[in-house]
Design a protein around this motif. Structure first.
Motif, mmCIF file in Angstrom:
data_model
loop_
_atom_site.group_PDB
_atom_site.id
_atom_site.type_symbol
_atom_site.label_atom_id
_atom_site.label_comp_id
_atom_site.label_asym_id
_atom_site.label_seq_id
_atom_site.Cartn_x
_atom_site.Cartn_y
_atom_site.Cartn_z
ATOM 1 N N ILE A 1 40.807 51.194 35.658
ATOM 2 C CA ILE A 1 41.592 50.409 36.614
ATOM 3 C C ILE A 1 40.672 49.772 37.653
ATOM 4 N N THR A 2 39.673 50.517 38.105
ATOM 5 C CA THR A 2 38.727 49.966 39.084
ATOM 6 C C THR A 2 38.005 48.758 38.498
ATOM 7 N N ARG A 3 37.570 48.844 37.248
ATOM 8 C CA ARG A 3 36.919 47.698 36.597
ATOM 9 C C ARG A 3 37.870 46.508 36.502
ATOM 10 N N GLU A 4 39.112 46.778 36.104
ATOM 11 C CA GLU A 4 40.104 45.700 35.988
ATOM 12 C C GLU A 4 40.371 45.054 37.342
ATOM 13 N N LEU A 5 40.481 45.851 38.390
ATOM 14 C CA LEU A 5 40.681 45.310 39.743
ATOM 15 C C LEU A 5 39.511 44.422 40.153
ATOM 16 N N ARG A 6 38.310 44.897 39.916
ATOM 17 C CA ARG A 6 37.121 44.137 40.340
ATOM 18 C C ARG A 6 36.951 42.849 39.524
ATOM 19 N N GLN A 7 37.409 42.850 38.278
ATOM 20 C CA GLN A 7 37.357 41.622 37.480
ATOM 21 C C GLN A 7 38.393 40.620 37.971
ATOM 22 N N ALA A 8 39.593 41.100 38.274
ATOM 23 C CA ALA A 8 40.675 40.209 38.702
ATOM 24 C C ALA A 8 40.517 39.754 40.149
ATOM 25 N N TYR A 9 39.945 40.606 40.978
ATOM 26 C CA TYR A 9 39.802 40.327 42.411
ATOM 27 C C TYR A 9 38.347 40.599 42.795
ATOM 28 N N THR A 10 37.510 39.581 42.676
ATOM 29 C CA THR A 10 36.073 39.770 42.860
ATOM 30 C C THR A 10 35.685 40.218 44.268
ATOM 31 N N LYS A 11 36.523 39.949 45.258
ATOM 32 C CA LYS A 11 36.220 40.353 46.635
ATOM 33 C C LYS A 11 36.886 41.676 47.005
ATOM 34 N N ALA A 12 37.386 42.393 46.018
ATOM 35 C CA ALA A 12 38.111 43.645 46.277
ATOM 36 C C ALA A 12 37.199 44.684 46.927
ATOM 37 N N ASN A 13 37.733 45.315 47.971
ATOM 38 C CA ASN A 13 37.059 46.422 48.648
ATOM 39 C C ASN A 13 37.925 47.664 48.449
ATOM 40 N N LEU A 14 37.428 48.650 47.692
ATOM 41 C CA LEU A 14 38.222 49.848 47.442
ATOM 42 C C LEU A 14 38.376 50.647 48.729
ATOM 43 N N VAL A 15 39.626 50.822 49.156
ATOM 44 C CA VAL A 15 39.948 51.572 50.369
ATOM 45 C C VAL A 15 40.228 53.026 50.019
ATOM 46 N N ARG A 16 40.859 53.242 48.864
ATOM 47 C CA ARG A 16 41.195 54.596 48.412
ATOM 48 C C ARG A 16 41.155 54.620 46.900
#
Length: 122
Positions: free
Chosen positions: A13-28
């Motif tokens: 899921i983290t990989r998918e998030l980072r691919q879809a949202y390149t500026k994503a900052n994981l908060v939790r």
């Protein structure tokens, strides 16, 4: 599958998030909930279930992007669908996926989310 048994595939899921949202900052990132801040005031939450919590100042607006989820707000459970659900300050709330797939939810926070205004109920 019961919500308390739901375990996210965090790495995928983290990989998918980072691919879809390149500026994503994981908060939790936990086995039940992943929160990625996309920009101030906007986050994508991927969850099996979230911990009940409230905010003193923040109003949150939830919009389901993918999956099926229920929102528990003020002790009342309601489905989260294509429409937005707003959560006012001081209202205890949480979400959970109602299938064996995670729910993807866009959360808009006004003012922008702040860890000091996030109070979990255990």
């Amino acid at each position: 599958m019961k919500p308390e048994e739901f375990v996210l595939q965090v790495g995928n899921i983290t990989r998918e998030l980072r691919q879809a949202y390149t500026k994503a900052n994981l908060v939790r990132s936990s086995q039940t909930e992943i929160i990625a801040e996309i920009e101030p005031g906007k986050a994508i939450v991927v969850l099996g279930r979230s911990v009940p919590h409230f905010h003193l100042k923040t109003t949150e607006t939830y919009r389901l992007l993918k999956g099926h989820a229920m929102m528990i707000m003020g002790g009342v459970a309601e489905p989260v669908s294509g429409i937005s659900r707003s959560v006012p300050p001081r209202c205890i709330h949480s979400c959970l996926s109602v299938t064996d797939e995670p729910a993807w939810i866009e959360v808009i926070s006004d003012p922008p989310w702040d860890a000091e205004d996030h109070f979990e109920i255990q």
